[in-house]
Design a protein around this motif. Structure first.
Motif, PDB file in Angstrom:
ATOM      1  N   GLU A  32      -2.695  -9.276  -1.766  1.00 30.18           N
ATOM      2  CA  GLU A  32      -2.480  -8.033  -1.008  1.00 30.18           C
ATOM      3  C   GLU A  32      -1.681  -8.379   0.253  1.00 30.18           C
ATOM      4  OE1 GLU A  32      -6.087  -6.431   0.650  1.00 30.18           O
ATOM      5  OE2 GLU A  32      -5.224  -4.432   0.840  1.00 30.18           O
ATOM      6  N   TRP A  58     -19.569   3.479   1.764  1.00 29.24           N
ATOM      7  CA  TRP A  58     -18.294   3.322   2.447  1.00 29.24           C
ATOM      8  C   TRP A  58     -17.153   3.836   1.608  1.00 29.24           C
ATOM      9  CZ3 TRP A  58     -13.616   2.439   3.795  1.00 29.24           C
ATOM     10  CH2 TRP A  58     -13.388   2.556   5.176  1.00 29.24           C
ATOM     11  N   TYR A  69      -4.389   0.300   8.663  1.00 38.68           N
ATOM     12  CA  TYR A  69      -5.752   0.751   8.440  1.00 38.68           C
ATOM     13  C   TYR A  69      -6.426   1.201   9.720  1.00 38.68           C
ATOM     14  CZ  TYR A  69      -6.839  -0.387   3.653  1.00 38.68           C
ATOM     15  OH  TYR A  69      -6.920  -0.380   2.309  1.00 38.68           O
ATOM     16  N   HIS A 123       0.825  -1.212   0.000  1.00 35.91           N
ATOM     17  CA  HIS A 123       0.000   0.000   0.000  1.00 35.91           C
ATOM     18  C   HIS A 123       0.852   1.253   0.000  1.00 35.91           C
ATOM     19  CE1 HIS A 123      -3.851  -1.852   1.901  1.00 35.91           C
ATOM     20  NE2 HIS A 123      -3.344  -2.601   0.954  1.00 35.91           N
ATOM     21  N   PRO A 143      -5.478  -7.110   4.268  1.00 35.74           N
ATOM     22  CA  PRO A 143      -5.109  -5.994   5.132  1.00 35.74           C
ATOM     23  C   PRO A 143      -4.720  -6.510   6.518  1.00 35.74           C
ATOM     24  CG  PRO A 143      -7.462  -6.238   5.169  1.00 35.74           C
ATOM     25  CD  PRO A 143      -6.936  -7.308   4.251  1.00 35.74           C
ATOM     26  N   LEU A 166     -14.153   1.330  12.185  1.00 37.70           N
ATOM     27  CA  LEU A 166     -13.754   1.960  10.932  1.00 37.70           C
ATOM     28  C   LEU A 166     -14.379   3.353  10.874  1.00 37.70           C
ATOM     29  CD1 LEU A 166     -14.296  -1.165   8.748  1.00 37.70           C
ATOM     30  CD2 LEU A 166     -12.206   0.196   8.676  1.00 37.70           C
ATOM     31  N   ASP A 225      -7.889   1.409  -5.071  1.00 37.86           N
ATOM     32  CA  ASP A 225      -9.095   0.954  -4.366  1.00 37.86           C
ATOM     33  C   ASP A 225     -10.111   2.093  -4.308  1.00 37.86           C
ATOM     34  OD1 ASP A 225     -10.965  -0.174  -2.690  1.00 37.86           O
ATOM     35  OD2 ASP A 225      -9.510  -0.908  -1.220  1.00 37.86           O
ATOM     36  N   GLU A 249     -14.199  -7.968  -1.279  1.00 38.13           N
ATOM     37  CA  GLU A 249     -13.659  -8.129   0.076  1.00 38.13           C
ATOM     38  C   GLU A 249     -14.758  -8.142   1.134  1.00 38.13           C
ATOM     39  OE1 GLU A 249     -11.063  -4.627   0.093  1.00 38.13           O
ATOM     40  OE2 GLU A 249     -12.278  -3.808   1.708  1.00 38.13           O
TER      41      GLU A 249
HETATM   42  O1  KDG Z   1     -11.735  -3.638   7.596  1.00 37.31           O
HETATM   43  C1  KDG Z   1     -11.788  -2.958   6.391  1.00 37.31           C
HETATM   44  C2  KDG Z   1     -10.437  -2.939   5.734  1.00 37.31           C
HETATM   45  O2  KDG Z   1      -9.882  -4.204   5.749  1.00 37.31           O
HETATM   46  C3  KDG Z   1     -10.567  -2.501   4.300  1.00 37.31           C
HETATM   47  O3  KDG Z   1     -11.039  -1.206   4.235  1.00 37.31           O
HETATM   48  C4  KDG Z   1      -9.268  -2.639   3.607  1.00 37.31           C
HETATM   49  O4  KDG Z   1     -10.189  -1.927   1.522  1.00 37.31           O
HETATM   50  C5  KDG Z   1      -9.322  -2.509   2.117  1.00 37.31           C
HETATM   51  C6  KDG Z   1      -8.261  -3.164   1.355  1.00 37.31           C
HETATM   52  O5  KDG Z   1      -8.392  -3.227   0.147  1.00 37.31           O
HETATM   53  O6  KDG Z   1      -7.292  -3.635   1.953  1.00 37.31           O
END
Ligand code: KDG
Ligand code: MG
Length: 409
Positions: A346, A409, A174, A122, A321, A396, A217, A269
């Motif tokens: 990822e 979101w 995150y 990231h 993540p 979050l 993303d 996800e």
């Molecule tokens: O819990 C939510 C996160 O894991 C998420 O927002 C992470 O979008 C995400 C990613 O692509 O890693």
């Protein structure tokens, strides 16, 4: 062989994790990840109140039957809480099976299809110099692909963008890395985002050249027509993928996006079951399956969805993540190593504090992740260390538009 106990361990080394530990009468133990970011205790209660008592006495080798027993037998199907709980059981049983067989789980799934898994890291920045530094830092760490997230002029805080330069050595984690009993409010402006993002990718391509795989993303914030427009405007920069461009509960809406752009799409996800992917895969409306072992019912369904996806030339891009625990990460690394249609993984490294609780056998060498050769999943938990990090409420963030409207979101 019988299961004699199933216990739930909630711990918070840097962030909250929910782990299921299943023990057999032979003394073999298996671990499963049930972490649901911001809703951790709901899954912990689901497991300890409704699942653990049903496991005692069962044969741990009957993984498929136990999965179907918990899924079909419970009457109430799907949903992130239920599926995270079932995922933890499934992973723990695969862990046990691997330990009993004295083989890493990927060997039980068909053996390795590659030497290791290409990963993306990231990179982010509040401006271009910060972003460029972050990209360079990731390349030095060995990443051969990077996700690009940046600040947007006029928007105060953008999710996924580190609040300090990453080159300072502080790795971005995150939210809710900053914890609190109430979620933080952020702001959002889709039109500003659509104007700004192509300029960022142009600058990154000019600086780093055409070869580096770049990902982005969208965090579910666009309508289908906005997503189509963004995909089209990013085409000159040859993205590896555009992720979560729309909230895809409405799978049909991806037809519109697909008609307008050749930018590859990754979704899933927040999906919980193979049925959430049914239209997307059958009609080839996406290119990458973003499911996470932890939120998708575990290793067994992840393998099944990827076998379905293989018929449509769709690859994996499993969600990795830091809120997927080391156990959940290991589970999907074993699947990724075994399946033919692996795409990319990822990878956000877990913090040093997290690693004092979870011992991981994975290796990350030359940009390739490998789950290791330890029997089972290759992750063990130190319960004494875990107990020193009690659960802390953490959520979050959410976002509102300029006029105060809650946004996707
Ligand atoms: O819990 C939510 C996160 O894991 C998420 O927002 C992470 O979008 C995400 C990613 O692509 O890693
Ligand atoms: Mg995402």
């Amino acid at each position: 062989m019988k299961i004699i106990s199933a216990t739930v361990i909630v711990t918070s080394p840097s962030r909250n994790f929910v782990t299921l530990k299943i023990t057999t009468d032979d003394g073999v133990t298996g671990l499963g990840d049930a972490t649901l970011n911001g809703r951790e205790l709901a899954v912990a209660a689901y497991l300890s109140e409704h699942v653990a008592p049903l496991l005692t006495g069962r044969d741990p080798h009957r993984i498929e039957d136990t999965w179907q027993f918990l899924y079909r037998g419970g009457y109430w199907r799907r949903g992130p809480v239920t599926m995270a709980a079932i995922a933890a059981v499934d992973m723990a049983l695969w862990d046990i099976k691997g330990k009993v067989a004295n083989l890493p789980v990927y060997q039980l799934l068909g053996g390795a299809s590659r030497n290791g898994l290409q990963t993306y890291g990231h990179a982010s920045g509040r401006d271009l110099p910060e972003l460029f530094d972050s990209i360079r830092q990731h390349r030095e760490l060995g990443f051969t692909a990077v996700r690009i997230q940046t600040a947007i002029p006029g928007v105060r805080a953008v999710y996924g963008v580190a609040a300090q330069p990453q080159a300072s050595g502080e790795r971005y984690d995150y939210e809710p890395a900053g914890r609190g009993a109430y979620p933080v409010e952020e702001d959002w402006d889709t039109r500003a985002y659509l104007r700004h993002l192509p300029t960022v990718f142009e600058a990154v391509r000019n600086e780093f050249g055409p070869e580096l795989p770049l990902l982005h993303d969208g965090h579910h914030r666009m309508t289908p027509i906005q997503a189509a427009k963004l995909g089209k405007s990013l085409e000159p920069y040859d993205l590896f993928w555009l992720e979560d461009c729309t909230p895809a509960e409405n799978q049909d809406s991806l037809r519109l996006v697909r008609q307008h752009t050749t930018t590859p799409l990754a979704i899933g996800e927040v999906f919980n079951t193979v049925w959430d992917f049914q239209t997307l895969i059958r009609e080839q409306l996406i290119d990458y399956v973003r499911a996470a072992s932890t939120h998708f019912g575990g290793i067994s369904p992840l393998k099944k969805v990827m076998d379905f996806a293989a018929q449509h030339q769709i690859k994996s891009g499993f969600h990795g993540p830091t809120d997927v625990s080391p156990v959940g990460l290991a589970a999907q690394l074993h699947v990724g190593l075994a399946i033919h249609n692996f795409g990319i993984q990822e990878y956000m490294e877990h913090s040093a504090k997290t690693n004092t609780v979870f011992a991981q056998s994975l290796t990350f060498v030359d940009g390739l992740l490998h789950p290791g050769e330890q029997p089972g999943l290759g992750v063990e938990i130190d319960e004494v260390a875990a107990a020193t990090f009690p659960y802390q409420p953490a959520y979050l963030p959410y976002n509102r538009l300029n006029d105060g409207t809650m946004h996707d979101w």
